[in-house]
Design a protein around this motif. Structure first.
Motif, mmCIF file in Angstrom:
data_model
loop_
_atom_site.group_PDB
_atom_site.id
_atom_site.type_symbol
_atom_site.label_atom_id
_atom_site.label_comp_id
_atom_site.label_asym_id
_atom_site.label_seq_id
_atom_site.Cartn_x
_atom_site.Cartn_y
_atom_site.Cartn_z
ATOM 1 N N PRO A 270 0.805 -1.219 0.000
ATOM 2 C CA PRO A 270 0.000 0.000 0.000
ATOM 3 C C PRO A 270 0.837 1.266 0.000
ATOM 4 C CG PRO A 270 -0.045 -1.065 2.155
ATOM 5 C CD PRO A 270 0.634 -2.019 1.220
ATOM 6 N N ASP A 271 2.110 1.161 0.420
ATOM 7 C CA ASP A 271 2.990 2.335 0.428
ATOM 8 C C ASP A 271 4.428 1.878 0.243
ATOM 9 O OD1 ASP A 271 4.262 4.734 0.705
ATOM 10 O OD2 ASP A 271 3.590 5.130 2.751
ATOM 11 N N LEU A 272 4.964 2.108 -0.954
ATOM 12 C CA LEU A 272 6.344 1.719 -1.272
ATOM 13 C C LEU A 272 7.356 2.788 -0.868
ATOM 14 C CD1 LEU A 272 5.669 0.109 -4.747
ATOM 15 C CD2 LEU A 272 6.916 -1.024 -2.893
ATOM 16 N N GLY A 273 6.867 3.904 -0.332
ATOM 17 C CA GLY A 273 7.772 4.999 0.033
ATOM 18 C C GLY A 273 7.792 6.067 -1.040
ATOM 19 N N ARG A 274 7.978 7.309 -0.636
ATOM 20 C CA ARG A 274 7.908 8.441 -1.558
ATOM 21 C C ARG A 274 9.291 9.065 -1.728
ATOM 22 N NH1 ARG A 274 2.326 11.148 0.908
ATOM 23 N NH2 ARG A 274 1.077 9.251 0.759
ATOM 24 N N GLN B 136 10.137 13.386 -12.154
ATOM 25 C CA GLN B 136 11.061 12.331 -11.779
ATOM 26 C C GLN B 136 10.344 10.978 -11.770
ATOM 27 O OE1 GLN B 136 12.329 13.800 -7.908
ATOM 28 N NE2 GLN B 136 14.265 14.521 -8.774
ATOM 29 N N LEU B 137 11.139 9.893 -11.899
ATOM 30 C CA LEU B 137 10.621 8.530 -11.845
ATOM 31 C C LEU B 137 11.407 7.717 -10.824
ATOM 32 C CD1 LEU B 137 10.355 7.724 -15.673
ATOM 33 C CD2 LEU B 137 8.456 8.310 -14.146
ATOM 34 N N ASP B 138 10.695 6.888 -10.089
ATOM 35 C CA ASP B 138 11.318 5.958 -9.143
ATOM 36 C C ASP B 138 10.736 4.581 -9.411
ATOM 37 O OD1 ASP B 138 12.661 4.778 -7.056
ATOM 38 O OD2 ASP B 138 11.219 5.425 -5.536
ATOM 39 N N PHE B 139 11.569 3.633 -9.899
ATOM 40 C CA PHE B 139 11.099 2.314 -10.302
ATOM 41 C C PHE B 139 11.246 1.274 -9.187
ATOM 42 C CE2 PHE B 139 11.790 4.167 -14.506
ATOM 43 C CZ PHE B 139 10.672 3.702 -15.188
ATOM 44 N N THR B 140 10.275 0.376 -9.110
ATOM 45 C CA THR B 140 10.337 -0.823 -8.271
ATOM 46 C C THR B 140 9.957 -2.010 -9.152
ATOM 47 O OG1 THR B 140 9.650 0.458 -6.333
ATOM 48 C CG2 THR B 140 9.518 -1.936 -6.165
ATOM 49 N N TYR B 141 10.603 -3.163 -8.910
ATOM 50 C CA TYR B 141 10.403 -4.335 -9.757
ATOM 51 C C TYR B 141 9.953 -5.530 -8.922
ATOM 52 C CZ TYR B 141 13.240 -1.412 -12.811
ATOM 53 O OH TYR B 141 13.718 -0.357 -13.552
ATOM 54 N N PHE B 142 9.107 -6.358 -9.514
ATOM 55 C CA PHE B 142 8.651 -7.601 -8.896
ATOM 56 C C PHE B 142 8.838 -8.730 -9.910
ATOM 57 C CE2 PHE B 142 6.391 -4.105 -7.032
ATOM 58 C CZ PHE B 142 6.401 -4.373 -5.671
ATOM 59 N N GLN B 143 9.330 -9.877 -9.458
ATOM 60 C CA GLN B 143 9.505 -11.001 -10.378
ATOM 61 C C GLN B 143 9.075 -12.306 -9.721
ATOM 62 O OE1 GLN B 143 13.540 -11.810 -11.653
ATOM 63 N NE2 GLN B 143 14.206 -12.491 -9.650
ATOM 64 N N THR B 144 8.653 -13.235 -10.584
ATOM 65 C CA THR B 144 8.396 -14.596 -10.149
ATOM 66 C C THR B 144 8.763 -15.532 -11.293
ATOM 67 O OG1 THR B 144 6.794 -16.104 -9.140
ATOM 68 C CG2 THR B 144 5.979 -14.704 -10.913
ATOM 69 N N SER B 145 8.922 -16.825 -10.967
ATOM 70 C CA SER B 145 9.203 -17.852 -11.972
ATOM 71 C C SER B 145 7.994 -18.753 -12.123
ATOM 72 C CB SER B 145 10.418 -18.689 -11.558
ATOM 73 O OG SER B 145 11.569 -17.880 -11.444
ATOM 74 N N VAL B 146 7.708 -19.135 -13.356
ATOM 75 C CA VAL B 146 6.545 -19.981 -13.646
ATOM 76 C C VAL B 146 6.996 -21.160 -14.490
ATOM 77 C CG1 VAL B 146 4.318 -20.101 -14.807
ATOM 78 C CG2 VAL B 146 4.955 -18.023 -13.558
ATOM 79 N N THR C 204 3.152 11.607 -5.812
ATOM 80 C CA THR C 204 3.059 11.417 -4.364
ATOM 81 C C THR C 204 2.852 9.957 -3.982
ATOM 82 O OG1 THR C 204 0.718 12.023 -4.533
ATOM 83 C CG2 THR C 204 2.268 13.764 -3.916
ATOM 84 N N ASN C 205 1.648 9.408 -4.202
ATOM 85 C CA ASN C 205 1.360 8.033 -3.794
ATOM 86 C C ASN C 205 2.203 7.032 -4.581
ATOM 87 O OD1 ASN C 205 -0.617 8.912 -1.976
ATOM 88 N ND2 ASN C 205 -2.169 8.954 -3.593
ATOM 89 N N ASN C 206 2.558 5.936 -3.911
ATOM 90 C CA ASN C 206 3.443 4.942 -4.520
ATOM 91 C C ASN C 206 3.048 3.562 -4.007
ATOM 92 O OD1 ASN C 206 5.550 3.746 -5.896
ATOM 93 N ND2 ASN C 206 7.106 4.310 -4.416
ATOM 94 N N SER C 207 2.279 2.817 -4.814
ATOM 95 C CA SER C 207 1.753 1.550 -4.303
ATOM 96 C C SER C 207 1.438 0.585 -5.434
ATOM 97 C CB SER C 207 0.479 1.802 -3.485
ATOM 98 O OG SER C 207 -0.507 2.434 -4.284
#
Length: 369
Positions: A80-84, A92-102, A177-180
């Motif tokens: 719900p909140d990845l930090g601002r 500006q851009l701030d990237f976060t990544y999620f990965q899984t294997s299938v 502002t919001n980051n989720s």
């Protein structure tokens, strides 16, 4: 003759139903905060927000900064909140990544394979990697863009390759502002498939022995010799057992129960289920060796974090690593085997450059009843 005929009919029925019994495996979701830092990029309109994904630098699957992602009880990703970290809105851009294997067995009748998210802010896109898409691909229309954008689902059935590991990556960015991002889930043939999660009761299989991996699974496990009881004269003469790598025909394979010590921080203790004496727990000794010692661990000696496997080739499909939580105090010590002995080793740069260390610190878990 009638008995043989009946058996053949039964066998034909079972074989014809095999796709229904084949399992699609989904690894645990992992999170990476990105290596690029804050990027200066203007996003005044929707066209620019779509173009923002081109600024992403997806970390390699083997990047050491991948960590287990926070999930809900049903296994869905929930932040719900990845930090601002963005200071200049729409600049500006701030990237976060999620990965899984299938992994999809070849005999699965795959009608749909969907990845979805309930909400994302400010933008999210689903990518896939496999032998047909070595540099990654995505489906136009899979994006969620905008303030608190709600629900998007994309079917990747025609993009995934059966019989091999497929990598799914979600690229999420913050531009104001919001980051989720919330409710990331995978469905196979309209039925939700939960990611691999360490079960309550399990045993641990060695990824490799002496640097040699057996693809079909070696016959070596985390275990102990129940006939080799020792006593600690300096602690009330308490009995204990040394942990080691064993073959089931020569010694006892440890069967653990996962005990939550601090659920919020992900700290667990490992209680021996098949114990010859009551209340044995896996613990780290002063010599950094692993023992089965009596009594509920009251310190970091018997507390662990479940981490993504040190050997990234393990792919996350039922593989884990275990990091000590509090002992030694400087952190970064992982449970491994060396010369069939169980010990903890600090995962510094030299260790992580050593394939033998990475494999010896990675474990395949198998549920037990």
């Amino acid at each position: 003759m009638k008995t043989v005929y009946t058996f053949i009919k039964f066998l034909i029925v079972i074989l014809s139903l095999s796709p229904a019994f084949a399992q699609v495996q989904v690894g645990a979701w992992q999170i990476h905060e990105g290596n690029e830092g804050i990027i200066e990029f203007n996003t005044p309109d929707m066209e620019a927000r779509i173009a923002a994904f081109d600024q992403a630098k997806i970390p390699a699957k083997s990047d050491t900064k991948w960590e287990l992602a926070k999930t809900q009880s049903d296994g869905t990703v929930d932040y719900p909140d990845l930090g601002r970290n963005v200071k200049k809105c729409a600049q500006q851009l701030d990237f976060t990544y999620f990965q899984t294997s299938v992994f999809i067995p070849k005999n699965v009748d795959l009608k749909t394979f969907t990845v979805s998210y309930d909400m994302a802010d400010d933008g999210a896109r689903i990518y896939f990697f496999n032998s047909n898409h070595k540099n990654g691909g995505y489906q136009p229309g899979s994006d969620l863009i905008g303030n608190a954008s709600k629900y998007k689902e994309v079917d990747l059935k025609d993009q995934l390759v059966k019989g091999e590991e497929n990598r799914i990556v979600i690229v999420q960015y913050n531009q104001c502002t919001n980051n989720s991002i919330r409710g990331v889930r995978i469905k196979v043939n309209s039925k939700e498939v939960a990611p691999a999660v360490l079960p309550i009761k399990f045993r641990l299989h060695a990824y490799s022995i002496s640097g040699n991996r057996v693809e079909t699974g070696s016959d070596y496990w985390m275990g102990y010799d129940k006939n080799a009881q020792k006593k600690n004269a300096g602690d009330g003469n308490k009995p204990y057992f040394e942990g080691k790598i064993v073959s089931p025909k020569d010694a006892t394979v440890m069967e653990f129960e996962k005990i939550d010590v601090d659920k919020a921080k992900g700290i667990i203790a490992l209680k021996l289920l098949n114990s010859p004496i009551p209340d044995l727990y896996l613990q780290v000794g002063n010599d950094k060796l692993l023992t089965l010692y009596p009594g509920t661990p009251a310190s970091g000696r018997g507390h662990f974090y479940v981490r993504t496997p040190e050997e990234k080739e393990a792919g996350g499909l039922n593989y884990i690593s275990l990091e000590t939580a509090g002992y030694p105090a400087n952190g970064g010590w992982f449970l491994r085997h060396q010369g069939y002995v169980l010990k903890v080793t600090q995962a510094d740069a030299n260790a992580r450059n050593d394939k033998v260390y990475r494999q010896d610190a990675s474990w395949l878990f198998e549920p037990v009843k």
